[in-house]
Write an enzyme that holds these catalytic residues in place. Structure first.
Site, PDB file in Angstrom:
ATOM      1  N   LYS A 104     -32.131  -9.691 -24.619  1.00 57.32           N
ATOM      2  CA  LYS A 104     -32.732 -11.027 -24.719  1.00 57.32           C
ATOM      3  C   LYS A 104     -33.911 -11.204 -23.771  1.00 57.32           C
ATOM      4  CE  LYS A 104     -29.062 -11.070 -21.891  1.00 57.32           C
ATOM      5  NZ  LYS A 104     -27.676 -10.762 -21.839  1.00 57.32           N
ATOM      6  N   GLU A 128     -29.625  -9.209 -33.386  1.00 60.11           N
ATOM      7  CA  GLU A 128     -28.494 -10.149 -33.485  1.00 60.11           C
ATOM      8  C   GLU A 128     -27.674 -10.215 -32.192  1.00 60.11           C
ATOM      9  OE1 GLU A 128     -27.279 -12.256 -36.306  1.00 60.11           O
ATOM     10  OE2 GLU A 128     -26.505 -12.922 -34.376  1.00 60.11           O
ATOM     11  N   VAL A 131     -28.226 -12.750 -28.730  1.00 59.92           N
ATOM     12  CA  VAL A 131     -27.826 -14.158 -28.521  1.00 59.92           C
ATOM     13  C   VAL A 131     -26.371 -14.358 -28.938  1.00 59.92           C
ATOM     14  CG1 VAL A 131     -28.293 -16.566 -29.140  1.00 59.92           C
ATOM     15  CG2 VAL A 131     -30.187 -14.949 -28.969  1.00 59.92           C
ATOM     16  N   LYS A 204     -32.156 -16.654 -24.259  1.00 57.21           N
ATOM     17  CA  LYS A 204     -31.475 -16.770 -25.556  1.00 57.21           C
ATOM     18  C   LYS A 204     -31.969 -17.994 -26.325  1.00 57.21           C
ATOM     19  CE  LYS A 204     -27.295 -14.498 -23.785  1.00 57.21           C
ATOM     20  NZ  LYS A 204     -26.026 -14.767 -23.089  1.00 57.21           N
ATOM     21  N   GLY A 301     -19.454  -9.193 -23.518  1.00 58.43           N
ATOM     22  CA  GLY A 301     -18.396  -8.200 -23.371  1.00 58.43           C
ATOM     23  C   GLY A 301     -18.590  -7.016 -24.296  1.00 58.43           C
TER      24      GLY A 301
HETATM   25  N1  HSE Z   1     -24.448 -12.288 -18.903  1.00 53.44           N
HETATM   26  C1  HSE Z   1     -24.357 -12.717 -20.254  1.00 53.44           C
HETATM   27  C2  HSE Z   1     -23.361 -13.884 -20.341  1.00 53.44           C
HETATM   28  C3  HSE Z   1     -23.937 -11.568 -21.103  1.00 53.44           C
HETATM   29  O1  HSE Z   1     -22.633 -14.120 -19.375  1.00 53.44           O
HETATM   30  O2  HSE Z   1     -23.320 -14.562 -21.346  1.00 53.44           O
HETATM   31  C4  HSE Z   1     -24.132 -11.770 -22.575  1.00 53.44           C
HETATM   32  O3  HSE Z   1     -25.463 -11.951 -22.921  1.00 53.44           O
END
Ligand code: HSE
Length: 444
Positions: A104, A128, A131, A204, A301
């Site tokens: 992102k 994809e 985000v 994002k 994850g």
């Molecule tokens: N560091 C990001 C979060 C990981 O905590 O959402 C996923 O983009």
């Protein structure tokens, strides 16, 4: 059976998830594509490092040239960051490889050039996974919400901050303590800045806005505030007033342009996004035909992100090339001051010592300053600090600052999400000259 040759850049948590998914779904992918998907090279920083997955060492290389020279059809980039990922993606596109990326930050900073480059070379640039992790929100926006006029997209799109806020509320512990725990458990990065200061959500949101509105503010001009300054008592008072604080990312179409922000925001307890707990993400899209839609799921994850990467990979291989719409970047800076007063409801949290420890005097001072108070909750903390949470309307920042200084009070303000019902309620209340909901307690 023919083979799709994949070059994988990065073998961290998500990279390992991609390897596992391509292996476990081998049969399904082959049935769908009529071709075998094979990872032929993997770019890593260290050859000898222990991995979360068994890997044939001959696949590993530290040279991107070697990856590109391996007759790859698709590059999957899961390194993250702008460089060297940006250089690798650029070179791959120029060589005519399709690219799947979860990056992102790279897209928010260089997506405009990269989508153009992909178009020039007639290859797919698919993102994809960049985000909301496993939630296929970008494909839905791109494919199935094109006839609607989308008026807003908003959501909780950073799992780390949502996890921290949820833990603070659940266990009644402060930000620093929860962050340290989250780091120990591997939920938060050693350097948490990108997540906790809202940069990650801003990147994002930039991508979401490009897909929904075909334009976005420059990522570094998007109004951004993180969660690192939020106090536990602010969260608790908000809850007692009927709200939860969430790091909300919003892109809305207004008469003056696209308004974008990432900031802690009060959501009514019964709002669907207020129900998102832990590392879950939730994205709400409002379209003129469909109304409100909510997409939820794991936003980060190993496996949720790997799912998005591999679905993207499989999808692009079934699609003929079609140029992507150009991304536009438009500064809204000039309009921002003009737009701010439109936020009608705010959560004001105050802590005051002498001279104003009497809640009625405090309330009087606020009313005299022209600040309309809708709800108020006060509490004495350790007998000498008056803590006060208020839902207020119609204030000017200058008046508030002057007042806080006169009262020797520290304060913070957080916007309250205005739901359609609340806007109606506010209008009714203004007509009726509302009473104030007031509750006080003297604890400790
Ligand atoms: N560091 C990001 C979060 C990981 O905590 O959402 C996923 O983009």
């Amino acid at each position: 059976m023919d083979t799709i040759r994949v070059g994988l850049l990065g073998l961290g948590v998500v990279g390992c998830g991609v390897v596992k998914t391509i292996r476990s779904q081998e049969q399904k992918l082959a049935e769908r594509l009529g071709k075998q998907v094979e990872i032929v090279k993997i770019l890593v920083r260290e050859l000898e490092k222990e991995r979360l997955v068994d890997i044939d060492k001959s696949l590993l290389t530290t040279s991107f040239d070697e990856v590109l020279a391996s007759s790859v059809d698709v590059i999957v980039e899961v390194i993250g960051g702008v460089e060297p990922a940006g250089e690798y993606v650029t070179r791959a596109l120029c060589q005519g490889c399709h690219v799947v990326t979860a990056n992102k930050e790279l897209l928010a900073k260089h997506g405009q050039e990269l989508t153009q480059l992909a178009n020039q070379h007639a290859v797919h640039l698919a993102y994809e996974a960049s985000v909301a992790g496993g939630i296929p929100i970008l494909s839905v926006l791109r494919q199935f919400l094109r006839t609607n006029e989308i008026t807003s997209v908003q959501g909780i799109i950073n799992g780390t901050t949502n996890y921290i806020l949820t833990q603070m509320e659940k266990h009644l512990v402060g930000y620093q303590e929860v962050l340290a725990d989250a780091q120990r458990l591997g939920y938060a990065e050693a350097d948490p800045t990108a997540d906790v200061e809202g940069y990650d959500a801003t990147y994002k949101l930039f991508i979401l806005s490009q897909l929904v509105f075909g334009e976005a503010e420059p990522w570094d001009e998007i109004e951004r505030r993180g969660i690192s300054q939020l106090r536990l008592s602010e969260l608790q008072f908000a809850k007692e007033l009927g709200y939860r604080i969430k790091l909300l990312a919003q892109a809305k179409k207004t008469a003056a342009g696209i308004r974008m922000s990432v900031r802690p925001t009060l959501l009514p307890l019964d709002h669907p996004l207020a129900q998102m707990d832990g590392a879950f993400n939730g994205v709400q899209v409002t379209g003129n035909i469909v109304g409100e839609l909510l997409f939820t799921g794991k936003g980060a994850g190993e496996m949720p992100t790997a799912s998005a990467v591999v679905e993207d990979l499989a999808y692009l291989l079934t699609q003929p090339f079609a140029p992507q719409p150009a991304w536009h970047i438009r500064s809204e800076k000039e309009h921002r001051e003009e737009l701010l007063p439109q936020e009608s409801t705010w959560y004001l949290y105050l802590e005051a010592t002498e001279p104003v420890r009497d809640p009625y005097r405090l309330l009087q001072a606020l009313l005299e300053a022209g600040i309309q108070v809708k709800k108020l909750r006060t509490e004495y903390h350790q007998h000498d600090v008056l803590r006060c949470g208020l839902i207020v309307q119609a204030f000017s920042r200058e008046v508030l600052e002057r007042l806080a200084s006169n009262l020797s009070a520290s304060y913070s303000i957080v916007p309250v999400l205005n739901t359609a019902e609340e806007v109606q309620e506010d209008e009714d209340q203004l007509l009726e000259q509302p009473g104030i909901e007031y509750s006080a307690s003297t604890l400790r």
